[in-house]
Design a protein around this motif. Structure first.
Motif, PDB file in Angstrom:
ATOM      1  N   LEU A  25       0.814  -1.217   0.000  1.00  0.00           N
ATOM      2  CA  LEU A  25       0.000   0.000   0.000  1.00  0.00           C
ATOM      3  C   LEU A  25       0.853   1.274   0.000  1.00  0.00           C
ATOM      4  N   SER A  26       2.176   1.107  -0.056  1.00  0.00           N
ATOM      5  CA  SER A  26       3.068   2.267   0.100  1.00  0.00           C
ATOM      6  C   SER A  26       2.933   3.283  -1.037  1.00  0.00           C
TER       7      SER A  26
ATOM      8  N   SER B 231      -0.015   5.252   0.317  1.00  0.00           N
ATOM      9  CA  SER B 231       0.185   5.903   1.621  1.00  0.00           C
ATOM     10  C   SER B 231       1.326   6.915   1.600  1.00  0.00           C
ATOM     11  N   GLY B 232       2.286   6.715   0.671  1.00  0.00           N
ATOM     12  CA  GLY B 232       3.473   7.568   0.634  1.00  0.00           C
ATOM     13  C   GLY B 232       4.493   7.223   1.698  1.00  0.00           C
ATOM     14  N   ASP B 233       4.332   6.083   2.351  1.00  0.00           N
ATOM     15  CA  ASP B 233       5.242   5.657   3.424  1.00  0.00           C
ATOM     16  C   ASP B 233       6.543   5.147   2.804  1.00  0.00           C
ATOM     17  N   GLN B 234       7.615   5.928   2.949  1.00  0.00           N
ATOM     18  CA  GLN B 234       8.886   5.582   2.305  1.00  0.00           C
ATOM     19  C   GLN B 234       9.542   4.356   2.928  1.00  0.00           C
ATOM     20  N   ALA B 235       9.394   4.178   4.241  1.00  0.00           N
ATOM     21  CA  ALA B 235       9.973   2.990   4.902  1.00  0.00           C
ATOM     22  C   ALA B 235       9.279   1.724   4.407  1.00  0.00           C
TER      23      ALA B 235
ATOM     24  N   ASN C  83      -9.855  -6.220  -1.443  1.00  0.00           N
ATOM     25  CA  ASN C  83     -10.393  -5.520  -0.264  1.00  0.00           C
ATOM     26  C   ASN C  83      -9.301  -4.904   0.605  1.00  0.00           C
ATOM     27  N   VAL C  84      -8.082  -4.883   0.092  1.00  0.00           N
ATOM     28  CA  VAL C  84      -6.970  -4.430   0.937  1.00  0.00           C
ATOM     29  C   VAL C  84      -6.958  -2.903   1.090  1.00  0.00           C
ATOM     30  N   ILE C  85      -7.586  -2.192   0.167  1.00  0.00           N
ATOM     31  CA  ILE C  85      -7.660  -0.728   0.306  1.00  0.00           C
ATOM     32  C   ILE C  85      -8.525  -0.377   1.525  1.00  0.00           C
TER      33      ILE C  85
ATOM     34  N   ILE D 210      -3.473   2.873   7.793  1.00  0.00           N
ATOM     35  CA  ILE D 210      -2.356   2.979   6.835  1.00  0.00           C
ATOM     36  C   ILE D 210      -2.713   3.994   5.747  1.00  0.00           C
ATOM     37  N   LEU D 211      -3.975   3.990   5.363  1.00  0.00           N
ATOM     38  CA  LEU D 211      -4.472   4.916   4.342  1.00  0.00           C
ATOM     39  C   LEU D 211      -5.501   5.854   4.968  1.00  0.00           C
ATOM     40  N   PRO D 212      -5.596   7.081   4.473  1.00  0.00           N
ATOM     41  CA  PRO D 212      -6.622   8.003   4.989  1.00  0.00           C
ATOM     42  C   PRO D 212      -8.010   7.561   4.564  1.00  0.00           C
TER      43      PRO D 212
END
Length: 347
Positions: free
Chosen positions: A221-222, A225-229, A334-336, A344-346
């Motif tokens: 989902l990165s 989400s924009g999660d760089q890690a 359904n992972v979104i 994790i996501l807004p």
């Protein structure tokens, strides 16, 4: 600690019993749900049954069928005796997951081997366990130097422990721990006459009852989400493996039960329904979820254009298993929404 039975007509004498270690975890929680829905009685282990934040989903699962939650710790010899006593099958899902450990040798490798053998000794003492299903990882199959493209990695492929220990790429302790725990488990099973099968899943995608997901869900989902890690984990998978291989959690749990019940099953099994790349995932997500503004033009220059490697699940399919989720669209089904529920996501 038992909930209502899924099928009241099924007598306790006929109901098969399974132990699932690591019930508070992502895969463990989904496996428990499917076992209960299939009419099993389930015993699961957690480090601290009183930790309601980690274990609230288990209380909800008790509404599906008979689920007993027991305290056990991979570090404590004999602590799984009660959990596996009287069980037909033992699913070994719990494992050290601290991939960013400062001391991988001790906290990942030694802990994984010790914990696996601890549970297997309890299985021997129980005397009722018809089969042990060990959940390993494709990290034990595919983390090795390969020249060129077009490699097909089956169950005879092993990650290169000497190479990993010498070069120490990011998260090297994780694949090393999986190789060594598999080999020690296999040796132990042969010595003690235990029927053991090992499942090596790739990056697992999809919704589970647990309120916290392991590294694969934040990783896939990165882009959104924009999660760089989390993206760094996805990039490490692609660089170390030669592809990004995916499997839906429902297919993984169905494969776990299939291998427990299939009398002829033996040895290792890869569990992957799709071999893809970061580029293909990014393009799919940009098209499917335009509201997230996935930038497909700004990907790192060293990502792959196409998979160099195929992690083959031909053995699993040949023995009668069928994957239900085979495309990116199906795998991401359904992972979104799950990502939103986990924060994790807004929303």
């Amino acid at each position: 600690m038992f909930g209502s039975q899924a099928d009241p007509a099924m007598s306790a004498a006929k109901r098969k019993t399974a132990c699932v270690t690591g019930g508070s975890g992502y895969i463990g929680s989904a496996l428990i749900k499917l076992l209960l829905e299939d009419g099993y009685a389930v015993k699961t282990t957690v480090r601290n049954p009183d930790d309601t934040a980690k274990n609230s989903h288990l209380k909800e699962l008790q509404a599906i069928g008979p689920l007993q939650v027991l305290r056990a710790n991979l570090d404590e010899e004999g602590s799984f005796d009660e959990a596996v006593a009287g069980c037909d099958y033992a699913f070994l899902v719990a494992a050290p997951m601290n991939i960013r450990s400062k001391d991988p040798e001790k906290e990942l490798v030694e802990a994984a081997v010790k914990g696996t053998l601890n549970v297997m000794r309890s299985c021997v003492r129980a005397g009722t366990v018809k089969r042990v299903v060990l959940t390993s990882s494709a990290a034990a199959v595919a983390t090795r130097p390969l020249e060129g493209d077009g490699h097909v990695l089956d169950e005879d492929s092993w990650s290169d422990v000497d190479y990993l220990k010498a070069t120490r790429p990011p998260f090297w302790g994780y694949p090393v721990s999986k190789v060594l725990l598999e080999k020690e488990a296999s040796r132990f099973a042969q010595e003690h006459g235990l029927s053991l099968v090992t499942l090596c899943p790739v990056a697992v995608v999809g919704e589970a009852p647990a309120g916290k997901a392991d590294s694969s869900v934040p990783a896939i989902l990165s882009f959104l989400s924009g999660d760089q890690a989390a993206f760094a984990v996805l990039k490490t998978i692609e660089m170390g493996t030669g592809c990004v291989a995916l499997v839906h959690i429902d297919d993984l749990c169905r494969a776990e039960i299939f291998l427990a019940e299939e009398a002829a099953a033996a040895g290792r099994y890869n569990c992957a329904s799709l071999n893809t790349t970061i580029v293909e995932i990014a393009r799919f997500l940009a098209h499917k979820y335009p509201q997230y503004n996935v930038n497909t033009d700004n990907l790192p220059g060293d990502v792959l254009k196409k998979p160099r490697v195929c992690l083959s699940s031909a053995k699993l399919v040949r023995e009668g298993f069928e994957f239900e989720y085979k495309t990116l669209d199906e795998i991401y089904d359904n992972v979104i929404e799950y990502g939103k529920a986990l924060g994790i996501l807004p929303n």
